[in-house]
Write a protein that holds these residues in place. Structure first.
Motif, short mmCIF file in Angstrom:
data_model
loop_
_atom_site.label_atom_id
_atom_site.label_comp_id
_atom_site.label_asym_id
_atom_site.label_seq_id
_atom_site.Cartn_x
_atom_site.Cartn_y
_atom_site.Cartn_z
N LEU A 208 0.83 -1.21 0.00
CA LEU A 208 0.00 0.00 0.00
C LEU A 208 0.86 1.26 0.00
N SER A 209 2.15 1.11 -0.28
CA SER A 209 3.05 2.26 -0.30
C SER A 209 3.19 2.86 -1.68
N GLY A 210 2.86 2.11 -2.73
CA GLY A 210 3.00 2.61 -4.09
C GLY A 210 1.85 3.52 -4.47
N ASN A 211 1.95 4.12 -5.65
CA ASN A 211 0.93 5.07 -6.10
C ASN A 211 0.59 4.81 -7.57
N GLY B 135 -13.16 4.70 -7.82
CA GLY B 135 -14.36 5.05 -7.05
C GLY B 135 -14.76 3.95 -6.09
N TYR B 136 -14.73 2.70 -6.57
CA TYR B 136 -15.03 1.57 -5.70
C TYR B 136 -14.02 1.48 -4.55
N ARG B 137 -12.76 1.71 -4.87
CA ARG B 137 -11.71 1.58 -3.86
C ARG B 137 -11.79 2.71 -2.82
N HIS B 138 -12.16 3.88 -3.25
CA HIS B 138 -12.38 4.97 -2.30
C HIS B 138 -13.51 4.63 -1.33
N GLU B 139 -14.57 4.03 -1.85
CA GLU B 139 -15.69 3.67 -1.00
C GLU B 139 -15.27 2.63 0.03
N LEU B 140 -14.47 1.65 -0.38
CA LEU B 140 -13.93 0.67 0.57
C LEU B 140 -13.14 1.36 1.67
N ALA B 141 -12.29 2.29 1.27
CA ALA B 141 -11.45 3.00 2.25
C ALA B 141 -12.31 3.79 3.23
N ARG B 142 -13.36 4.45 2.72
CA ARG B 142 -14.24 5.21 3.62
C ARG B 142 -14.88 4.30 4.67
N ARG C 161 1.19 7.89 3.58
CA ARG C 161 0.60 7.86 2.24
C ARG C 161 0.19 6.42 1.95
N ILE C 162 -1.09 6.22 1.65
CA ILE C 162 -1.64 4.89 1.43
C ILE C 162 -2.11 4.78 0.00
N GLY C 163 -1.43 3.96 -0.80
CA GLY C 163 -1.82 3.76 -2.19
C GLY C 163 -2.99 2.79 -2.29
N LEU C 164 -3.98 3.15 -3.11
CA LEU C 164 -5.17 2.32 -3.26
C LEU C 164 -5.14 1.45 -4.51
N GLY C 165 -4.24 1.73 -5.44
CA GLY C 165 -4.30 1.05 -6.72
C GLY C 165 -3.27 -0.04 -6.94
N THR C 166 -2.25 -0.11 -6.11
CA THR C 166 -1.13 -1.01 -6.39
C THR C 166 -1.49 -2.48 -6.23
N VAL C 167 -2.31 -2.81 -5.21
CA VAL C 167 -2.72 -4.21 -5.06
C VAL C 167 -3.72 -4.56 -6.15
N LEU C 168 -3.77 -5.84 -6.49
CA LEU C 168 -4.52 -6.25 -7.68
C LEU C 168 -6.02 -6.22 -7.47
N THR C 169 -6.51 -6.66 -6.31
CA THR C 169 -7.95 -6.82 -6.13
C THR C 169 -8.48 -5.97 -4.99
N ARG C 170 -9.78 -5.73 -5.02
CA ARG C 170 -10.42 -5.00 -3.92
C ARG C 170 -10.36 -5.81 -2.62
N HIS C 171 -10.45 -7.11 -2.73
CA HIS C 171 -10.36 -7.95 -1.53
C HIS C 171 -9.02 -7.76 -0.84
N GLN C 172 -7.95 -7.74 -1.61
CA GLN C 172 -6.63 -7.54 -1.02
C GLN C 172 -6.49 -6.13 -0.45
#
Length: 394
Positions: free
Chosen positions: A25-28, A291-298, A357-368
């Motif tokens: 979660l460190s990448g961007n 958008g989906y990943r932001h909702e998960l984070a919220r 800083r928490i990257g939301l896109g680097t991991v492959l799936t929403r589950h991860q």
């Protein structure tokens, strides 16, 4: 290949120093949107294979780009500039970092002075150090660059240029408001400061203010890369110069600096993606997934002070306790989740921000992503629970 193996491959390519099996979660990076990307990229490559004489394609340098490259670049940057610029002002380069290196060397010059945001893209510091440049930090807040701070730096330090990432600033996600942009343009003109504008995150939000390059094109060098909106491995970024003569002077024939040129196959395939309209579809898919990943984070980080904006590839978490950022990072790493701190972004002798800083896109799936964010949440709560317990016992 199953999800676990695919994810492992992505992690290793992102940072081969990470422990096996960790979630990064460190990448961007933007998320992989295979359903949108695969077919379109294959189509772009097939067009190259079908229509190009490959020996000629790869048999020469691609100084400034072909006419097709520059036309594609003009179309791509028009997504932000509002209309396609003259193709002779456009240069195709081997990614944003290479373009920045070239512009620093030629626009600012060795041993020169350049203004930057007080937190800046980490690659800027080694580039400046290699060229003997001095970086002068400009303060930022939640509304982006602070004009008074920029004015102070211009008067005191006399920089030749201002390297800036004003839209979804990395790492804070701040976007400089339009009113501030106009004020900053007035200051830059007054002090003869040129913009080197890195707009790489700007394709994902739908409401980003216009770039400095539209407000002051005569003093702006504008860079729009593909790494954060299409795919990092394309290694193509388009530069828009103030005019056609400036583009030719800086990038032709490279002034004995040739690595900034893109590989011909990459440039040609990317041009096909842009000119066919497929690049827009991929950007749309990345935007939707984020958008989906932001909702998960919220949902998962509810109650934690998170700063971010629609389209941003990362979260910025201010930590209200000295030293806690390092403790949280240590606790997450103990559970094989890697998070980033603000330390790498600091310019000069300033203390690093107490932030993650928490990257939301680097991991492959929403589950991860959910797994990683849950570990982060637990670490954050653990640190602050310990803090509350310590205060209670005093």
């Amino acid at each position: 290949m199953n999800d676990a193996r695919r994810t492992h491959a992505v992690i290793r390519q992102t940072d081969p120093t990470l422990p096996d099996g960790s979630l990064n979660l460190s990448g961007n990076l933007p998320p992989i949107v295979a359903d949108a990307f695969e077919e379109r990229y294959r189509r772009a490559l097939s067009k190259v294979m079908r229509e190009e004489q490959l020996s000629s394609l790869v048999g020469s340098h691609r100084f400034t780009g072909t006419e097709k490259d520059r036309r594609a670049g003009s179309v791509f940057v028009s997504l932000r500039l509002g209309s396609p610029p003259d193709v002779k002002r456009v240069v195709v380069t081997n990614g944003t970092q290479s373009a920045i290196d070239r512009l620093f060397d030629c626009i600012v010059g060795r041993d020169g002075v350049i203004a930057v945001e007080e937190l800046t893209y980490p690659a800027i510091k080694p580039i400046a150090a290699r060229l003997g440049m001095r970086l002068c930090p400009v303060r930022i807040d939640g509304d982006g660059i602070i004009p008074d701070s920029f004015s102070d730096v211009c008067q005191r330090e006399r920089p030749s240029a201002f390297y800036t990432l004003p839209t979804l600033h990395n790492p804070t996600t701040a976007t400089t408001t339009l009113d501030r942009r106009r004020a900053i343009v007035d200051i830059a003109r007054l002090h003869n400061v040129r913009f080197i504008e890195d707009d790489i995150y700007s394709s994902l939000p739908l409401d980003a203010p216009p770039p400095f390059a539209t407000l002051a094109p005569e003093i702006s060098w504008y860079i729009l890369g593909t790494a954060k909106s299409l795919s990092p491995g394309l290694k193509v970024a388009y530069v828009v110069a103030p005019d056609r003569l400036a583009a030719a002077r800086v990038f032709w024939p490279g002034v004995k600096s040739t690595y900034w040129m893109p590989a011909p196959l990459n440039a040609e395939a990317t041009a096909n993606l842009v000119l066919s309209g497929d690049a827009r579809a991929i950007i749309g898919a990345v935007r939707l997934e984020m958008g989906y990943r932001h909702e998960l984070a919220r949902e998962i980080l509810d109650g934690i002070p998170v700063t971010t904006r629609p389209g941003a590839l990362n979260l910025w978490i201010r930590i209200p306790k000295p030293g806690a950022r390092l403790e949280i990072a240590r606790l997450t790493q103990n559970r094989n989740v890697i998070v980033g701190t603000g330390d790498a972004f600091v310019v000069g002798d300033c203390l690093p921000p107490e932030a993650l800083r928490i990257g939301l896109g680097t991991v492959l799936t929403r589950h991860q992503l959910s797994q990683g964010l849950e570990v982060l949440r637990d670490a954050y709560r653990s640190v602050f629970k310990q803090s509350m317990s310590s205060r209670s016992s005093i």
